[in-house]
Design a protein around this motif. Structure first.
Motif, PDB file in Angstrom:
ATOM      1  N   LEU A   1       0.829  -1.212   0.000  1.00 61.65           N
ATOM      2  CA  LEU A   1       0.000   0.000   0.000  1.00 61.65           C
ATOM      3  C   LEU A   1       0.862   1.260   0.000  1.00 61.65           C
ATOM      4  N   SER A   2       1.907   1.270   0.807  1.00 61.00           N
ATOM      5  CA  SER A   2       2.777   2.441   0.886  1.00 61.00           C
ATOM      6  C   SER A   2       3.518   2.673  -0.429  1.00 61.00           C
ATOM      7  N   THR A   3       3.971   1.591  -1.046  1.00 59.83           N
ATOM      8  CA  THR A   3       4.685   1.713  -2.329  1.00 59.83           C
ATOM      9  C   THR A   3       3.754   2.229  -3.418  1.00 59.83           C
ATOM     10  N   THR A   4       2.533   1.706  -3.436  1.00 54.93           N
ATOM     11  CA  THR A   4       1.545   2.185  -4.417  1.00 54.93           C
ATOM     12  C   THR A   4       1.246   3.664  -4.206  1.00 54.93           C
ATOM     13  N   GLN A   5       1.145   4.062  -2.956  1.00 53.66           N
ATOM     14  CA  GLN A   5       0.874   5.466  -2.647  1.00 53.66           C
ATOM     15  C   GLN A   5       2.054   6.343  -3.041  1.00 53.66           C
ATOM     16  N   LEU A   6       3.281   5.841  -2.857  1.00 54.44           N
ATOM     17  CA  LEU A   6       4.456   6.617  -3.269  1.00 54.44           C
ATOM     18  C   LEU A   6       4.459   6.840  -4.775  1.00 54.44           C
ATOM     19  N   THR A   7       4.129   5.798  -5.517  1.00 51.49           N
ATOM     20  CA  THR A   7       4.065   5.941  -6.981  1.00 51.49           C
ATOM     21  C   THR A   7       3.009   6.967  -7.374  1.00 51.49           C
ATOM     22  N   ARG A   8       1.879   6.912  -6.702  1.00 49.89           N
ATOM     23  CA  ARG A   8       0.800   7.864  -6.999  1.00 49.89           C
ATOM     24  C   ARG A   8       1.235   9.288  -6.657  1.00 49.89           C
ATOM     25  N   GLN A   9       1.923   9.465  -5.528  1.00 48.77           N
ATOM     26  CA  GLN A   9       2.377  10.793  -5.124  1.00 48.77           C
ATOM     27  C   GLN A   9       3.405  11.352  -6.103  1.00 48.77           C
ATOM     28  N   GLN A  10       4.273  10.491  -6.591  1.00 50.81           N
ATOM     29  CA  GLN A  10       5.272  10.948  -7.563  1.00 50.81           C
ATOM     30  C   GLN A  10       4.608  11.399  -8.859  1.00 50.81           C
ATOM     31  N   ASP A  11       3.579  10.655  -9.288  1.00 51.94           N
ATOM     32  CA  ASP A  11       2.866  11.058 -10.504  1.00 51.94           C
ATOM     33  C   ASP A  11       2.146  12.393 -10.299  1.00 51.94           C
ATOM     34  N   LEU A  12       1.516  12.553  -9.122  1.00 52.58           N
ATOM     35  CA  LEU A  12       0.819  13.813  -8.850  1.00 52.58           C
ATOM     36  C   LEU A  12       1.799  14.977  -8.715  1.00 52.58           C
ATOM     37  N   PHE A  13       2.977  14.715  -8.145  1.00 53.75           N
ATOM     38  CA  PHE A  13       3.969  15.780  -8.008  1.00 53.75           C
ATOM     39  C   PHE A  13       4.478  16.224  -9.367  1.00 53.75           C
ATOM     40  N   GLU A  14       4.720  15.263 -10.239  1.00 52.91           N
ATOM     41  CA  GLU A  14       5.172  15.621 -11.584  1.00 52.91           C
ATOM     42  C   GLU A  14       4.107  16.371 -12.353  1.00 52.91           C
ATOM     43  N   ALA A  15       2.828  16.128 -12.001  1.00 54.72           N
ATOM     44  CA  ALA A  15       1.746  16.861 -12.652  1.00 54.72           C
ATOM     45  C   ALA A  15       1.470  18.190 -11.957  1.00 54.72           C
ATOM     46  N   GLY A  16       2.195  18.472 -10.879  1.00 51.96           N
ATOM     47  CA  GLY A  16       2.053  19.732 -10.176  1.00 51.96           C
ATOM     48  C   GLY A  16       0.820  19.820  -9.300  1.00 51.96           C
ATOM     49  N   LYS A  17       0.289  18.672  -8.918  1.00 54.13           N
ATOM     50  CA  LYS A  17      -0.937  18.677  -8.118  1.00 54.13           C
ATOM     51  C   LYS A  17      -0.683  18.568  -6.618  1.00 54.13           C
ATOM     52  N   VAL A  18       0.494  18.111  -6.210  1.00 55.24           N
ATOM     53  CA  VAL A  18       0.818  18.008  -4.784  1.00 55.24           C
ATOM     54  C   VAL A  18       2.213  18.569  -4.564  1.00 55.24           C
ATOM     55  N   PRO A  19       2.490  19.050  -3.343  1.00 49.95           N
ATOM     56  CA  PRO A  19       3.825  19.575  -3.075  1.00 49.95           C
ATOM     57  C   PRO A  19       4.838  18.431  -2.892  1.00 49.95           C
ATOM     58  N   GLU A  20       6.105  18.795  -2.953  1.00 44.63           N
ATOM     59  CA  GLU A  20       7.165  17.780  -2.838  1.00 44.63           C
ATOM     60  C   GLU A  20       7.171  17.114  -1.464  1.00 44.63           C
ATOM     61  N   VAL A  21       6.685  17.851  -0.449  1.00 44.34           N
ATOM     62  CA  VAL A  21       6.698  17.295   0.899  1.00 44.34           C
ATOM     63  C   VAL A  21       5.840  16.038   0.988  1.00 44.34           C
ATOM     64  N   ASP A  22       4.770  15.953   0.197  1.00 46.10           N
ATOM     65  CA  ASP A  22       3.940  14.750   0.209  1.00 46.10           C
ATOM     66  C   ASP A  22       4.713  13.551  -0.323  1.00 46.10           C
ATOM     67  N   VAL A  23       5.542  13.778  -1.337  1.00 42.83           N
ATOM     68  CA  VAL A  23       6.372  12.694  -1.882  1.00 42.83           C
ATOM     69  C   VAL A  23       7.385  12.240  -0.843  1.00 42.83           C
ATOM     70  N   LEU A  24       7.992  13.207  -0.154  1.00 44.73           N
ATOM     71  CA  LEU A  24       8.987  12.858   0.865  1.00 44.73           C
ATOM     72  C   LEU A  24       8.344  12.066   2.018  1.00 44.73           C
ATOM     73  N   GLN A  25       7.132  12.478   2.402  1.00 44.38           N
ATOM     74  CA  GLN A  25       6.419  11.743   3.455  1.00 44.38           C
ATOM     75  C   GLN A  25       6.096  10.320   3.002  1.00 44.38           C
ATOM     76  N   ALA A  26       5.726  10.169   1.739  1.00 47.52           N
ATOM     77  CA  ALA A  26       5.421   8.837   1.215  1.00 47.52           C
ATOM     78  C   ALA A  26       6.679   7.967   1.188  1.00 47.52           C
ATOM     79  N   LYS A  27       7.824   8.563   0.802  1.00 50.44           N
ATOM     80  CA  LYS A  27       9.077   7.810   0.812  1.00 50.44           C
ATOM     81  C   LYS A  27       9.453   7.386   2.229  1.00 50.44           C
TER      82      LYS A  27
END
Length: 436
Positions: free
Chosen positions: A162-188
């Motif tokens: 679940l965490s890995t899937t969420q990290l992948t989703r966060q990275q896609d959203l970050f690249e699309a500019g929909k979430v801040p980088e901090v969300d990706v770091l929290q997911a990692k």
């Protein structure tokens, strides 16, 4: 419950793959191996063998004893002559004898020794079974603990997925500019935390296998693995009073304690034989040769024939006063019986406490398991809904993480309730019917 079934199915498939390359042990094979190789069981069997020897010795006390002897003596200096005078001459003598002793009446001592030996052997037989029962319960506990830890590994893998899937989703959203980088770091960070949790879960499973191997006293443990078991007990849990009533008549430990009381009774009867007279019969044969230096001695064969003698006799031993030895032996035997009665009472109390505790834990685990089925399904549905909301920006990372944590915690508690119910129910069934 679908999630639990999926995890269990993945474990069964993993076990099937493992069994193709390594030895997979079932619960029954573990129990049988432990019973054959456990040191406590071997010690109990050795004690039983000593009991068999005691019975054999008691039987042998009814047999007569036969002994034979020979003697050769030389005397130098003054000695007795044929004229019944003394002279300075060397003499030699040789004699042989045989003696038979037969106990006619031993004051019931031999009979009661045999009775006590047989009663003791029966108690040792039950003690062997009691030791095997203890080993069975111990192995059962270690086995189910290992299975529980293995399912926790599956839960940890699900959490990491679940965490890995969420990290992948966060990275896609970050690249699309929909979430801040901090969300990706929290997911990692969450993925790293879950990876550590998975390592710990696998380590706990390995340690549980080591504990099981130690209980089995295995030497080479490379490739050791265990097979899953099914919960075949359903929802029926026997009452503690029913189990206790059946265990009082079938439990080997209780039966051995009762047998020890019987052994103590036999010891009292044996001690009382010290007050009964004893009668023995004896028979003997003897002959001798006597030689005097410087004299004309009859031939050896002639003397051995002429000096041949036979003897028969009875001896009666009547106890009058033995310095209170018999009285003290009777008192010690009665004390032994009181000790055996207290030991039986202690074992019955321990058995009742164990059965009541297992029944209470089984009922509680069953209720938690049933309640957990709905909780797992609900928490999984809540996580799916939160994931969808988070994907569309209607929920933040903290809310999603809380939903994920609730789902994993509920899943782990459900696994715990499952194996707690299986273990306690099997313990009750073991005491109720004597099978695992």
């Amino acid at each position: 419950m679908k999630i639990i079934r999926l995890i269990s199915l993945s474990i069964c498939l993993a076990a099937g793959v493992t069994s193709a390359t390594a030895a997979t042990w079932s619960l029954d094979s573990c129990i049988n191996y432990a019973i054959e190789n456990n040191i406590d069981v071997k010690s109990a069997l050795l004690e039983r063998y000593r009991g068999e020897l005691t019975v054999t010795e008691a039987k042998d006390r009814f047999l007569p004893t036969l002994s034979g002897g020979a003697s050769q003596n030389w005397a130098f200096g003054r000695g007795l002559t044929a004229q019944n005078t003394y002279a300075n001459r060397n003499t030699s003598s040789f004699g042989v004898n045989a003696q038979l002793s037969l106990p006619v009446f031993q004051g019931l001592t031999a009979i009661r020794q045999l009775e006590q030996a047989r009663a003791s052997l029966s108690a040792l037989d039950l003690q062997v079974e009691a030791t095997r029962d203890d080993v069975t319960l111990s192995v059962m506990s270690y086995y189910l603990q290992a299975l529980y830890n293995r399912e926790l590994v599956a839960v940890a893998e699900e959490e990491l997925r679940l965490s890995t899937t969420q990290l992948t989703r966060q990275q896609d959203l970050f690249e699309a500019g929909k979430v801040p980088e901090v969300d990706v770091l929290q997911a990692k960070a969450q993925v790293a935390t879950n990876e550590v949790s998975l390592v710990n879960a696998r380590n706990d499973y390995d340690l549980a296998l080591v504990e099981l191997q130690r209980a089995l006293q295995l030497g080479d443990t490379d490739g050791f693995d265990i097979a899953p078991i099914e919960d075949t007990d359903g929802g029926v849990i026997p009452t503690s009073s029913q189990v206790y009533e059946n265990a009082l008549t079938s439990n080997s430990g209780i039966r051995a304690a009762r047998a020890n009381i019987n052994v103590a009774d036999k010891a009292i009867s044996l001690a009382r034989t010290g007050m009964i007279p004893k009668l023995y019969f004896s028979a003997g044969l003897s002959t001798n040769y006597y030689g005097l230096s410087g004299a004309d001695n009859p031939a050896f064969s002639r003397q051995m024939k002429d000096n041949f003698a036979k003897s028969l006799g009875f001896s009666l031993q009547v106890p009058i006063f033995d310095a209170f030895s018999t009285r003290n032996s009777i008192r010690r035997a009665k004390t032994q019986k009181l000790t055996a009665e207290l030991e039986l009472e202690r074992k019955e109390n321990d058995l009742l406490r164990t059965i009541r505790q297992a029944h209470s834990q089984a009922v509680g685990a069953q209720e938690k398991y049933r309640a957990g089925e709905t909780a797992v399904e609900a928490s999984k549905a809540a996580l799916d809904a939160m994931t969808e909301k988070y994907t569309y920006g209607k929920a933040n990372a903290t809310e999603w993480e809380q939903a994920r944590s609730t789902y994993i915690t509920t899943l782990a508690r459900q696994v715990q309730a499952k194996y707690e119910k299986i273990l306690r129910t099997r313990i009750l069934r073991f005491y109720n019917t004597g099978s695992n």
